[in-house]
Design a protein around this motif. Structure first.
Motif, PDB file in Angstrom:
ATOM      1  N   ASP A  78       0.865  -1.169   0.000  1.00 19.55           N
ATOM      2  CA  ASP A  78       0.000   0.000   0.000  1.00 19.55           C
ATOM      3  C   ASP A  78       0.910   1.230   0.000  1.00 19.55           C
ATOM      4  O   ASP A  78       2.139   1.110  -0.005  1.00 19.55           O
ATOM      5  CB  ASP A  78      -0.964   0.007   1.189  1.00 19.55           C
ATOM      6  CG  ASP A  78      -2.357   0.508   0.783  1.00 19.55           C
ATOM      7  OD1 ASP A  78      -2.453   1.676   0.332  1.00 19.55           O
ATOM      8  OD2 ASP A  78      -3.328  -0.255   0.907  1.00 19.55           O
ATOM      9  N   ILE A  79       0.291   2.409  -0.004  1.00 19.46           N
ATOM     10  CA  ILE A  79       1.066   3.644   0.044  1.00 19.46           C
ATOM     11  C   ILE A  79       1.448   3.960   1.483  1.00 19.46           C
ATOM     12  O   ILE A  79       0.878   3.407   2.429  1.00 19.46           O
ATOM     13  CB  ILE A  79       0.284   4.818  -0.582  1.00 19.46           C
ATOM     14  CG1 ILE A  79      -1.060   5.009   0.125  1.00 19.46           C
ATOM     15  CG2 ILE A  79       0.091   4.593  -2.080  1.00 19.46           C
ATOM     16  CD1 ILE A  79      -1.838   6.241  -0.349  1.00 19.46           C
TER      17      ILE A  79
ATOM     18  N   ASP B  21       3.979   3.317  -4.420  1.00 20.79           N
ATOM     19  CA  ASP B  21       2.935   3.936  -5.234  1.00 20.79           C
ATOM     20  C   ASP B  21       2.954   3.225  -6.579  1.00 20.79           C
ATOM     21  O   ASP B  21       3.943   3.295  -7.315  1.00 20.79           O
ATOM     22  CB  ASP B  21       3.253   5.432  -5.395  1.00 20.79           C
ATOM     23  CG  ASP B  21       2.222   6.178  -6.229  1.00 20.79           C
ATOM     24  OD1 ASP B  21       1.501   5.538  -7.028  1.00 20.79           O
ATOM     25  OD2 ASP B  21       2.162   7.417  -6.111  1.00 20.79           O
TER      26      ASP B  21
ATOM     27  N   SER C  77       1.748   3.826  -9.327  1.00 14.25           N
ATOM     28  CA  SER C  77       1.842   4.654 -10.526  1.00 14.25           C
ATOM     29  C   SER C  77       3.277   5.058 -10.852  1.00 14.25           C
ATOM     30  O   SER C  77       3.527   5.688 -11.879  1.00 14.25           O
ATOM     31  CB  SER C  77       0.972   5.912 -10.380  1.00 14.25           C
ATOM     32  OG  SER C  77       1.502   6.790  -9.411  1.00 14.25           O
TER      33      SER C  77
ATOM     34  N   GLU D  78       9.189   2.490  -8.166  1.00  9.07           N
ATOM     35  CA  GLU D  78       8.666   1.922  -6.925  1.00  9.07           C
ATOM     36  C   GLU D  78       8.056   0.540  -7.156  1.00  9.07           C
ATOM     37  O   GLU D  78       8.172  -0.351  -6.308  1.00  9.07           O
ATOM     38  CB  GLU D  78       7.649   2.878  -6.296  1.00  9.07           C
ATOM     39  CG  GLU D  78       8.272   4.188  -5.836  1.00  9.07           C
ATOM     40  CD  GLU D  78       7.326   5.070  -5.037  1.00  9.07           C
ATOM     41  OE1 GLU D  78       6.344   4.527  -4.469  1.00  9.07           O
ATOM     42  OE2 GLU D  78       7.572   6.289  -4.971  1.00  9.07           O
TER      43      GLU D  78
ATOM     44  N   ASN E 237      -4.428  11.826 -12.600  1.00 12.76           N
ATOM     45  CA  ASN E 237      -4.239  11.083 -11.347  1.00 12.76           C
ATOM     46  C   ASN E 237      -5.001   9.761 -11.378  1.00 12.76           C
ATOM     47  O   ASN E 237      -4.470   8.715 -10.989  1.00 12.76           O
ATOM     48  CB  ASN E 237      -4.703  11.940 -10.170  1.00 12.76           C
ATOM     49  CG  ASN E 237      -4.401  11.289  -8.834  1.00 12.76           C
ATOM     50  OD1 ASN E 237      -3.344  10.707  -8.642  1.00 12.76           O
ATOM     51  ND2 ASN E 237      -5.323  11.391  -7.904  1.00 12.76           N
TER      52      ASN E 237
ATOM     53  N   VAL F 163      -3.011   6.008 -11.380  1.00 15.05           N
ATOM     54  CA  VAL F 163      -3.135   4.928 -10.400  1.00 15.05           C
ATOM     55  C   VAL F 163      -3.836   3.713 -11.007  1.00 15.05           C
ATOM     56  O   VAL F 163      -3.320   2.584 -10.952  1.00 15.05           O
ATOM     57  CB  VAL F 163      -3.895   5.404  -9.146  1.00 15.05           C
ATOM     58  CG1 VAL F 163      -4.104   4.234  -8.173  1.00 15.05           C
ATOM     59  CG2 VAL F 163      -3.145   6.535  -8.464  1.00 15.05           C
TER      60      VAL F 163
ATOM     61  N   GLY G 110      -0.865   2.225 -13.236  1.00 14.15           N
ATOM     62  CA  GLY G 110      -0.484   1.354 -12.130  1.00 14.15           C
ATOM     63  C   GLY G 110      -0.710  -0.116 -12.449  1.00 14.15           C
ATOM     64  O   GLY G 110       0.124  -0.969 -12.136  1.00 14.15           O
TER      65      GLY G 110
END
Length: 262
Positions: free
Chosen positions: A37-38, A65, A67, A71, A111, A115, A119
């Motif tokens: 998770d973030i 994240d 997106s 990461e 945004n 995500v 993502g």
């Protein structure tokens, strides 16, 4: 239920809601679990990790994240290092906004797509690369939605992102079958989660209804007579992540209690 052994499953967006329910169910099945998770949800993520450890499987966590490409790559590398492999990727992380298209800004659009769609692309691609290196195939599972088949008003960008997940899932299935990687997605309807509580609040405001009435209004279309709970999705994810679905790929499966038929 056949007990799974020797499998590692990564579930993104798993601090709470559907992701948590999916992770808990896969742990019950016997998969070792990687939770993501973030950073803002790190406390909840650790609580979930504790619940899963109590089931007797190995657990690791990765803050990322989805997106952000670097990461996602670091997350997959960490999972493979901590748990030895990656056999199942559940690309569950997502966000929703309730607003009219005329009020949607370019930043809000980007945004949402970042995500929900980028993502998912990054999670699919990075997981597939890891599975191909391992040479033993794997299962990749995405989170689409009923709106990938039937958009809702005031959820147009969200609907568009989930239509994208549906197309991406089918395309990935076609490309990676030769690597013995199956790619499918679950498509929930109205689920009793924090996300749907927010959707209800915004829809009720837009439609001039009391809080709680919007979700009640939309739920009247559910043939089975109740709003879904996250555990319903966990059961489908269990099937998609297990050996019984080995001959199934490229499918986006509606699990909505009978609102929409594909």
């Amino acid at each position: 239920m056949t007990k799974i052994s020797g499998s590692v499953a990564l579930v993104t967006g798993s601090a709470r809601g559907i992701g948590k329910a999916v992770a808990l169910r896969l742990a019950e099945d016997g998969h070792d679990i990687a939770l993501n998770d973030i950073a803002a949800n790190s406390d909840q993520l650790e609580e979930t990790a504790g619940e899963i450890r109590a089931k007797g499987v190995k657990v690791t966590t990765a803050i990322a994240d989805v997106s952000v490409e670097a990461e996602v790559k670091a997350m997959v590398d960490k999972v493979a290092t901590d748990l030895g492999a990656l056999n199942v990727m559940i690309s569950n992380a997502g966000i929703a906004r309730v607003e009219s298209l005329l009020e949607t800004t370019v930043e809000a659009w980007d945004n949402m797509m970042g995500v929900n769609l980028r993502g998912t692309f990054l999670c699919y691609k990075t997981a597939a690369e890891q599975m191909i290196r391992q040479g033993t195939g794997g299962k990749i599972i995405g989170a689409a939605s009923i709106v990938a088949y039937r958009p809702f008003a005031l959820l147009s960008p969200y609907s568009a992102s989930k239509w994208g997940v549906r197309g991406l899932t089918q395309g990935a299935a076609m490309e990676w079958a030769k690597h013995k990687i199956t790619v499918n997605a679950y498509c929930p309807g109205i689920v009793g989660t924090a996300m749907w509580e927010l959707i209800d609040e915004k829809l009720a405001k837009e439609e001039g209804l009391p809080k709680g009435e919007a979700i009640k209004k939309y739920s009247e279309a559910i043939l089975l007579g109740r709003v879904s709970v996250p555990e319903d999705i966990g059961k489908l994810a269990s099937y998609l992540a297990g050996p019984d679905s080995d001959y199934m790929t490229g499918q986006c499966v509606l699990i909505d209690g009978g609102i929409q038929f594909s």
